[in-house]
Design a protein around this motif. Structure first.
Motif, PDB file in Angstrom:
ATOM      1  N   GLN A  56     -84.442 121.177  53.816  1.00  0.00           N
ATOM      2  CA  GLN A  56     -84.992 119.818  53.794  1.00  0.00           C
ATOM      3  C   GLN A  56     -85.054 119.284  52.370  1.00  0.00           C
ATOM      4  O   GLN A  56     -85.957 118.526  52.019  1.00  0.00           O
ATOM      5  N   SER A  57     -84.066 119.665  51.563  1.00  0.00           N
ATOM      6  CA  SER A  57     -83.983 119.201  50.184  1.00  0.00           C
ATOM      7  C   SER A  57     -82.654 118.492  49.957  1.00  0.00           C
ATOM      8  O   SER A  57     -81.608 118.972  50.395  1.00  0.00           O
ATOM      9  N   ILE A 105     -95.658 114.922  46.230  1.00  0.00           N
ATOM     10  CA  ILE A 105     -94.256 115.170  46.546  1.00  0.00           C
ATOM     11  C   ILE A 105     -93.665 115.956  45.384  1.00  0.00           C
ATOM     12  O   ILE A 105     -93.812 115.577  44.223  1.00  0.00           O
ATOM     13  N   LYS A 106     -92.996 117.045  45.698  1.00  0.00           N
ATOM     14  CA  LYS A 106     -92.381 117.873  44.660  1.00  0.00           C
ATOM     15  C   LYS A 106     -90.933 117.432  44.439  1.00  0.00           C
ATOM     16  O   LYS A 106     -90.176 117.286  45.391  1.00  0.00           O
ATOM     17  N   ILE A 107     -90.608 117.233  43.158  1.00  0.00           N
ATOM     18  CA  ILE A 107     -89.244 116.886  42.769  1.00  0.00           C
ATOM     19  C   ILE A 107     -88.776 117.901  41.732  1.00  0.00           C
ATOM     20  O   ILE A 107     -89.393 118.052  40.672  1.00  0.00           O
ATOM     21  N   LEU A 155     -86.589 116.608  46.718  1.00  0.00           N
ATOM     22  CA  LEU A 155     -85.440 116.180  45.936  1.00  0.00           C
ATOM     23  C   LEU A 155     -85.287 117.145  44.776  1.00  0.00           C
ATOM     24  O   LEU A 155     -86.273 117.496  44.119  1.00  0.00           O
ATOM     25  N   ILE A 156     -84.060 117.588  44.546  1.00  0.00           N
ATOM     26  CA  ILE A 156     -83.756 118.452  43.410  1.00  0.00           C
ATOM     27  C   ILE A 156     -82.626 117.771  42.650  1.00  0.00           C
ATOM     28  O   ILE A 156     -81.552 117.534  43.201  1.00  0.00           O
ATOM     29  N   VAL A 157     -82.887 117.454  41.382  1.00  0.00           N
ATOM     30  CA  VAL A 157     -81.906 116.751  40.563  1.00  0.00           C
ATOM     31  C   VAL A 157     -81.502 117.675  39.419  1.00  0.00           C
ATOM     32  O   VAL A 157     -82.353 118.204  38.712  1.00  0.00           O
ATOM     33  N   THR A 158     -80.191 117.865  39.272  1.00  0.00           N
ATOM     34  CA  THR A 158     -79.694 118.670  38.162  1.00  0.00           C
ATOM     35  C   THR A 158     -79.084 117.742  37.125  1.00  0.00           C
ATOM     36  O   THR A 158     -78.650 116.634  37.433  1.00  0.00           O
ATOM     37  N   THR A 159     -79.038 118.224  35.898  1.00  0.00           N
ATOM     38  CA  THR A 159     -78.333 117.516  34.830  1.00  0.00           C
ATOM     39  C   THR A 159     -77.524 118.542  34.058  1.00  0.00           C
ATOM     40  O   THR A 159     -77.999 119.644  33.774  1.00  0.00           O
ATOM     41  N   THR A 218     -81.858 129.167  41.399  1.00  0.00           N
ATOM     42  CA  THR A 218     -82.869 128.160  41.066  1.00  0.00           C
ATOM     43  C   THR A 218     -82.895 127.045  42.103  1.00  0.00           C
ATOM     44  O   THR A 218     -83.971 126.590  42.506  1.00  0.00           O
ATOM     45  N   LEU A 219     -81.741 126.602  42.572  1.00  0.00           N
ATOM     46  CA  LEU A 219     -81.684 125.582  43.622  1.00  0.00           C
ATOM     47  C   LEU A 219     -82.384 126.077  44.886  1.00  0.00           C
ATOM     48  O   LEU A 219     -83.213 125.370  45.477  1.00  0.00           O
ATOM     49  N   LYS A 220     -82.077 127.301  45.297  1.00  0.00           N
ATOM     50  CA  LYS A 220     -82.697 127.858  46.505  1.00  0.00           C
ATOM     51  C   LYS A 220     -84.206 128.022  46.324  1.00  0.00           C
ATOM     52  O   LYS A 220     -84.977 127.707  47.227  1.00  0.00           O
ATOM     53  N   SER A 221     -84.614 128.487  45.153  1.00  0.00           N
ATOM     54  CA  SER A 221     -86.035 128.677  44.874  1.00  0.00           C
ATOM     55  C   SER A 221     -86.797 127.358  44.940  1.00  0.00           C
ATOM     56  O   SER A 221     -87.887 127.276  45.523  1.00  0.00           O
ATOM     57  N   MET A 222     -86.228 126.305  44.361  1.00  0.00           N
ATOM     58  CA  MET A 222     -86.892 125.001  44.403  1.00  0.00           C
ATOM     59  C   MET A 222     -86.969 124.456  45.820  1.00  0.00           C
ATOM     60  O   MET A 222     -87.963 123.847  46.199  1.00  0.00           O
ATOM     61  N   ALA A 223     -85.942 124.702  46.618  1.00  0.00           N
ATOM     62  CA  ALA A 223     -85.986 124.275  48.023  1.00  0.00           C
ATOM     63  C   ALA A 223     -87.080 125.044  48.762  1.00  0.00           C
ATOM     64  O   ALA A 223     -87.808 124.464  49.570  1.00  0.00           O
TER      65      ALA A 223
END
Length: 175
Positions: free
Chosen positions: A125-126, A4-6, A68-72, A57-62
């Motif tokens: 689906q992210s 699973i990619k996070i 799941l994509i978590v930002t800080t 970056t959000l779109k690329s990771m999706a």
């Protein structure tokens, strides 16, 4: 079984410029190492506080199939804090309850939690979740919202996250 990619994105001008070490992103990955059971793979990036870069970056990771994509970082009121705006631009559906709960939990520790603008939403689906930048606040917020994340991922057709129930209790409705 496929991993699973996070996605873990640290939004910080100074961390991206190597002025200081990114402790926040590492804290997120440590949390997942502790609570997840099964194979998972972090897709990790440290990027500047730049809205277009965060959106990209959000779109690329999706597109890389991160469930799941978590930002800080970048959730405060300062002019360069634009992570929530980037998240809102990307997402098809917003989930304001995540930010509401994180602020409620954080207010137990610091009165300035009302300044934080964390949010969450769905893109394809992210599930994208914005966390604060302070490592101690990251843990407090993740412990609060994570119990809803595995079920949310199921509802949007993403991966099935299996968790160590002795470390964190997640909610799944009884079938």
């Amino acid at each position: 079984m496929e991993k699973i990619k996070i996605g873990v994105i640290t939004c910080s001008d100074r961390a991206a410029a190597n002025i200081y070490e990114d402790i926040s992103g590492k804290e997120i990955m440590y949390f997942f190492e502790e609570v997840l059971v099964g194979a998972w793979e972090p897709i990790y990036q440290v990027i500047p506080d730049d809205k277009e870069n965060i959106v990209s970056t959000l779109k690329s990771m999706a597109e890389e199939q991160c469930a799941l994509i978590v930002t800080t970082g970048g959730t405060g009121p300062a002019p360069r804090d634009v992570t929530p705006e980037a998240t809102e631009e990307v997402c098809e559906k917003m989930l304001p309850g995540f930010g509401e709960l994180m602020r409620q939990v954080s207010l137990q520790y610091v009165p300035t939690a009302i300044l934080s603008r964390q949010t969450a939403g769905i893109y394809k689906q992210s599930l994208i979740v914005n966390l604060p930048g302070k490592p101690s606040a990251i843990l407090q917020c993740l412990e609060a919202v994570f119990p809803a994340i595995p079920y949310c991922l199921e509802l949007i057709g993403a991966s099935y996250l299996e968790c160590d129930e002795s470390k964190i209790k997640v909610f799944r409705p009884k079938t």
